[in-house]
Motif scaffolding. Structure first.
Motif, mmCIF file in Angstrom:
data_model
loop_
_atom_site.group_PDB
_atom_site.id
_atom_site.type_symbol
_atom_site.label_atom_id
_atom_site.label_comp_id
_atom_site.label_asym_id
_atom_site.label_seq_id
_atom_site.Cartn_x
_atom_site.Cartn_y
_atom_site.Cartn_z
ATOM 1 N N UNK A 28 21.570 5.200 -35.016
ATOM 2 C CA UNK A 28 21.106 6.577 -35.232
ATOM 3 C C UNK A 28 22.230 7.573 -34.975
ATOM 4 N N UNK A 29 23.056 7.277 -33.971
ATOM 5 C CA UNK A 29 24.192 8.155 -33.666
ATOM 6 C C UNK A 29 25.137 8.193 -34.864
ATOM 7 N N UNK A 30 25.431 7.029 -35.420
ATOM 8 C CA UNK A 30 26.346 6.963 -36.566
ATOM 9 C C UNK A 30 25.754 7.705 -37.759
ATOM 10 N N UNK B 84 19.901 2.538 -31.162
ATOM 11 C CA UNK B 84 20.200 3.943 -30.840
ATOM 12 C C UNK B 84 21.541 4.359 -31.434
ATOM 13 N N UNK B 85 22.531 3.488 -31.360
ATOM 14 C CA UNK B 85 23.851 3.862 -31.856
ATOM 15 C C UNK B 85 23.923 3.868 -33.372
ATOM 16 N N UNK C 193 30.543 -0.045 -35.485
ATOM 17 C CA UNK C 193 30.135 1.254 -36.021
ATOM 18 C C UNK C 193 31.297 2.248 -36.038
ATOM 19 N N UNK D 16 26.119 11.392 -37.176
ATOM 20 C CA UNK D 16 27.494 11.876 -37.252
ATOM 21 C C UNK D 16 28.095 11.728 -38.638
ATOM 22 N N UNK E 22 19.771 -0.544 -27.585
ATOM 23 C CA UNK E 22 20.940 0.342 -27.561
ATOM 24 C C UNK E 22 21.686 0.271 -28.888
ATOM 25 N N UNK F 257 22.155 8.483 -25.379
ATOM 26 C CA UNK F 257 21.999 7.034 -25.522
ATOM 27 C C UNK F 257 22.405 6.313 -24.241
ATOM 28 N N UNK G 274 20.577 11.676 -30.605
ATOM 29 C CA UNK G 274 21.514 10.772 -31.285
ATOM 30 C C UNK G 274 22.976 11.103 -31.041
ATOM 31 N N UNK G 275 23.360 11.237 -29.822
ATOM 32 C CA UNK G 275 24.766 11.314 -29.437
ATOM 33 C C UNK G 275 24.954 10.436 -28.222
#
Lengths: 320, 334
Positions: free
Chosen positions: A155-157, A152-153, A93, A160, A149, B152, B147-148
Motif C-alpha cells: 500500500x505504501x508503494x 502494508x508496504x 518494492x 508513493x 507488514x 506501518x 500508507x507511509x
C-alpha cells in the motif's frame, strides 16, 4: 491476453516452479529468481533486482521465509522472519519504486486474520462466523505478522509510486512437491508413509487450505488482471484440522484415526470460515481441486518412484 | 502480612525505563514521572544526554544485555523512533522499522525475562490508522495503517508485541498519541507558527481549505496518559488524545484567541486554498478508556494555548518548556 514480462521471486519454491511453468505456457516472458540469485536479507538485493524491472514488468513476489510451524517461532527466528519477509519485501518494492513495475503480486496468508475478535468467539461449535477481506485482523504468529507488514508496504508503494498490487491471502498450500510443514503437508507425508498422523493443533481449529494448482491459477489471474487490493484464496471449503487429517488417512488407505499431539485439546478459536467471493468476482478465480482429490494426488506422488528430470539451472536472465 | 515485593525498587522508588527520553514528549514524560517519585532511566541517541546513550538502529545491538545492565525495573515506556518523513520502502524506512518495531518487542521480552512483574507501555501513533471516517474506538481500529513507513512501523510493532506478550505472558498496553503540541515542540510546527504569527500581528495562514478535522493533544496530558498507563499497569489500547475534534482553521483561530487574551494583537486566520493541505487525515479519537481507566481529564485547549503562547513569546527555549507546561499529578489537574 497480452504477453507480459514477469519476474518471479521464490521461483525455486513449491509454488514458484509451477507458477513459472504456468506463466510460460500462457506465453509470458518469465524471469525466474531463486534463492541463490537474490539475497533478500541484504541491501544488495535492490541493485541486483533493478536491472530486471521496468514499467512494463509484473513482479510476483513469492520469496519468503516460512517456518515449519508458525505457532512455534522463537525470538531468533522472528529476527530472520522480519529480515526476509519484511525488510526483504521492502527491498523488492524499493527496486520497483526505483525502476518501475507494472504491478506487484504478493503471496500473503489467510493467517493474517487469525483470532480476529476473540471477544465474540464461541469455540463450542456455534454457527460459523464468516471472515473476508474487511474483517478485523489479529495475526497470531510472527510469520503472519510479517506477511501483513508486506501487505502494508504494498500500500505504501502504491501511495508513493502508483504501482497497483494484488496480495493473495492464500490458505495453506499443499500439493506434489510442496515442502513439508506442520499441518496438511505433514499429515499427508505421515499418512502416505504409514506413520501415525498426530495433530499439532486442536482438532476443531478452523483451517484454510488450497491445492497448489489452484493457488497458481489465482496467481496467474492476479498477474493478468487489473484488480488492486487484497484477496483471500482458498479451496472454498469449510475445514477443521481434523478434516485435513482424515482426508490424508483416507487418501492413504489408512484405517486409523488421527491422534492428538502436543498442541491438541479443545479449540480456543471461534469457528471462522473464510469467504473467497472477492477473488471470484475480481479475478474470476474458481477452485477446482477438492480436499479429497488433492490428498489423492499428493499421496500418489509421494508413493510414486522418483522419476523427475533434474531441475533446470536457475539463472537471472538479463533483459536485452 | 508482608508488603508485596516491589521489583526494582530502591528505597521504595519505582524505576521505569523510558526510550526516546530526550525528545519533545520525553522531556515532559520525565517531569510527569519525577512528580510521581519515579526514577527514570532514559535511553536516547548518542550525545543526547540520556542516562543510557545508544544507537538503537544498530543491527548488532544486544537489547537483552542492555536490559541486564540496567537491572530490575517496574516498567518500560517505549517511545524511541526515527521519524524520517518521506521514506517509504527504502533503507531509511527499514531503519524506522528496526528502531520502532524490532526493538520494541526485544525490549518487552528482555525486560519481562529479567523483571517478570514489569509493565510495558508502547507509545504508538495515530498513524496506525489509515483513511477512516468518524470517531475511532481504540479497541476496534481501522485495519490499514497510514500508507507511509512510520505508520506501518507502529502497526508492525503493536502486532509483534501482541504475539510476543501472548507467548511470554508480559503485561502491556499501547498508547496512540494524536498530534502533540505544547512548549518544547519544534517552532516550525503548525501551532507554534500560528502563535508566532499572531504575536507578530499577522494573520496565520492555513493551507488548503482548513476544514480537515484533527485532534490535538497538549503534551502534559499525553505525558499523564503514558505515565498513568505504565504505573497503573494498564492493558489494551488507549488514545493519547484530547477527544476533541477541531478543524485546522478552528485551531488557528484558538491560537489567535490565546494571544489576544494575553494582551497581544487580535488577528484572524485565513485559509489559502491555492496551497495543498498538508494533512489528509480527518477523524476524531475516542478517549473514554483514557478517562475511565487512567483518570485523564484533558486540559482545555484555551488554557493550553495560552501557556504555549507565553512560551513562544518568551523565546521558545527547550529549557523553559517544563516551567511553561508543568506536569499533571496523578489525581488529575489540581
Amino acid at each position: 491476453m497480452t504477453e507480459r514480462k514477469i519476474v518471479v521471486t521464490g521461483a525455486t519454491g513449491g509454488i514458484g516452479r509451477r507458477l513459472e511453468d504456468a506463466l510460460a505456457r500462457r506465453g509470458h516472458d518469465v524471469a525466474p529468481i531463486g534463492h541463490a540469485d537474490l539475497e533478500l536479507d541484504h541491501d544488495d538485493a535492490v541493485a541486483n533486482l533493478a536491472p530486471h524491472l521496468g514499467s512494463d514488468v509484473v513482479v510476483v513476489h513469492l520469496a519468503a521465509r516460512h517456518p515449519f510451524d508458525p505457532a512455534m517461532t522463537t525470538s531468533a527466528e522472528r529476527r530472520a522472519l522480519l529480515e526476509t519477509n519484511v525488510h526483504g519485501t521492502m527491498r523488492v518494492l524499493e527496486a520497483c519504486r526505483d525502476r518501475g513495475a507494472a504491478r506487484v503480486v504478493f503471496a500473503s496468508t489467510v493467517e493474517v486474520v487469525g483470532a480476529a475478535d476473540p471477544g465474540d468467539a464461541d469455540a463450542g461449535g456455534a454457527a460459523a462466523r464468516e471472515v473476508d477481506e474487511t474483517s478485523r485482523l489479529r495475526p497470531p504468529s510472527d510469520f503472519a505478522v510479517t506477511k501483513l507488514a508486506g501487505e502494508d508496504h504494498l500500500r505504501v508503494l502504491h501511495e508513493e509510486a502508483g504501482i497497483p498490487f494484488v496480495a493473495l491471502r492464500l490458505g495453506a498450500v499443499y500439493g506434489p512437491r510442496m515442502p513439508v510443514r506442520a499441518g496438511i503437508t505433514s499429515y499427508l507425508a505421515d499418512a502416505a508413509a504409514g506413520r501415525p498422523v498426530s495433530l499439532e493443533r486442536p482438532a476443531d481449529d478452523p483451517v484454510d487450505v488450497v491445492f497448489v494448482d489452484d493457488a497458481v491459477a489465482a496467481l496467474v489471474l492476479a498477474v493478468e488482471s487489473s484488480a488492486c487490493g487484497v484477496l483471500a484464496v482458498t479451496d472454498g471449503g469449510r475445514h477443521r484440522v481434523i478434516d485435513l487429517a482424515r482426508a490424508a488417512l483416507v487418501a492413504a488407505g489408512g484405517a486409523d484415526d488421527p491422534v492428538d499431539g502436543p498442541g491438541g485439546g479443545p479449540t480456543r478459536r471461534p469457528r471462522l470460515v473464510t469467504r473467497i467471493d472477492r477473488a471470484r468476482h475480481e479475478l474470476g478465480y474458481e477452485p477446482r481441486v477438492s480436499l479429497a482429490e488433492g490428498a489423492n494426488q499428493v499421496v500418489a506422488w509421494l508413493r510414486a518412484p522418483p522419476h523427475e528430470p533434474p531441475s533446470r539451472p536457475r539463472v537471472l536472465r538479463s533483459r536485452s | 502480612m508482608t508488603a508485596p515485593l516491589e521489583v526494582g525498587a530502591s528505597a521504595g522508588r519505582r524505576r521505569v525505563v523510558v526510550t526516546g527520553s530526550q525528545g519533545f514528549v520525553g522531556r515532559h514524560l520525565r517531569a510527569a514521572l519525577a512528580l510521581r517519585g519515579v526514577e527514570v532511566v532514559g535511553v536516547g541517541r548518542p550525545a543526547s544526554g540520556a542516562e543510557i546513550e545508544v544507537d538503537l538502529a544498530r543491527r548488532d545491538l544486544d537489547v537483552a544485555a542492555l536490559v541486564r545492565a540496567i537491572g530490575p525495573v517496574d516498567g518500560v515506556i517505549d517511545m524511541a523512533a526515527i521519524i524520517s518523513r518521506g521514506s517509504s520502502v527504502d533503507a531509511a524506512a527499514r531503519d524506522n522499522l528496526h528502531v520502532i518495531a524490532t526493538r520494541a518487542v526485544e525490549w518487552m521480552e528482555a525486560t519481562h525475562a529479567l523483571s517478570p512483574g514489569a509493565h510495558f507501555t508502547f507509545c504508538s501513533s495515530l498513524k496506525m490508522y489509515g483513511p477512516a471516517a468518524g470517531p475511532i474506538d481504540p479497541e476496534h481500529p481501522p485495519q490499514e495503517p497510514d500508507p507511509w513507513s512510520y505508520g506501518c512501523a507502529k502497526a508492525l510493532a503493536e502486532r509483534l508485541l501482541d504475539v510476543a506478550a501472548a507467548r511470554c505472558g508480559a503485561t502491556w498496553c499501547t498508547v496512540r498519541p494524536t498530534y502533540v503540541y505544547g512548549p518544547g515542540q519544534h517552532l516550525h510546527n503548525a501551532i507554534p507558527m500560528f502563535l508566532r504569527k499572531a504575536w507578530d500581528g499577522e494573520a496565520p495562514v492555513v493551507f488548503g481549505h482548513g476544514l480537515e478535522v484533527r485532534d490535538d493533544v497538549y503534551v502534559p496530558d499525553l505525558a499523564y496518559t503514558l505515565a498513568e498507563a505504565c504505573l497503573r499497569r494498564a492493558t489494551g489500547a488507549f488514545h493519547g488524545g484530547s477527544g476533541v475534534g477541531m478543524t485546522l482553521l478552528e485551531v488557528a483561530r484558538a491560537c489567535c484567541d490565546a494571544v489576544a487574551d494575553l494582551g497581544g494583537p487580535r488577528v484572524a486566520p485565513r485559509a489559502d486554498p491555492s496551497r495543498p493541505a498538508k494533512w489528509w487525515l480527518d477523524r476524531t479519537f475516542d478517549i473514554t478508556r483514557s478517562r475511565e481507566v487512567l483518570g485523564l481529564r484533558p486540559t482545555p485547549m484555551a488554557e493550553a494555548l495560552r501557556r504555549e503562547a507565553l512560551w513562544v513569546q518568551g523565546g521558545g527555549r527547550l529549557e523553559d518548556a517544563i516551567a511553561a507546561a508543568p506536569p499533571i499529578p496523578p489525581g488529575g489537574p489540581s
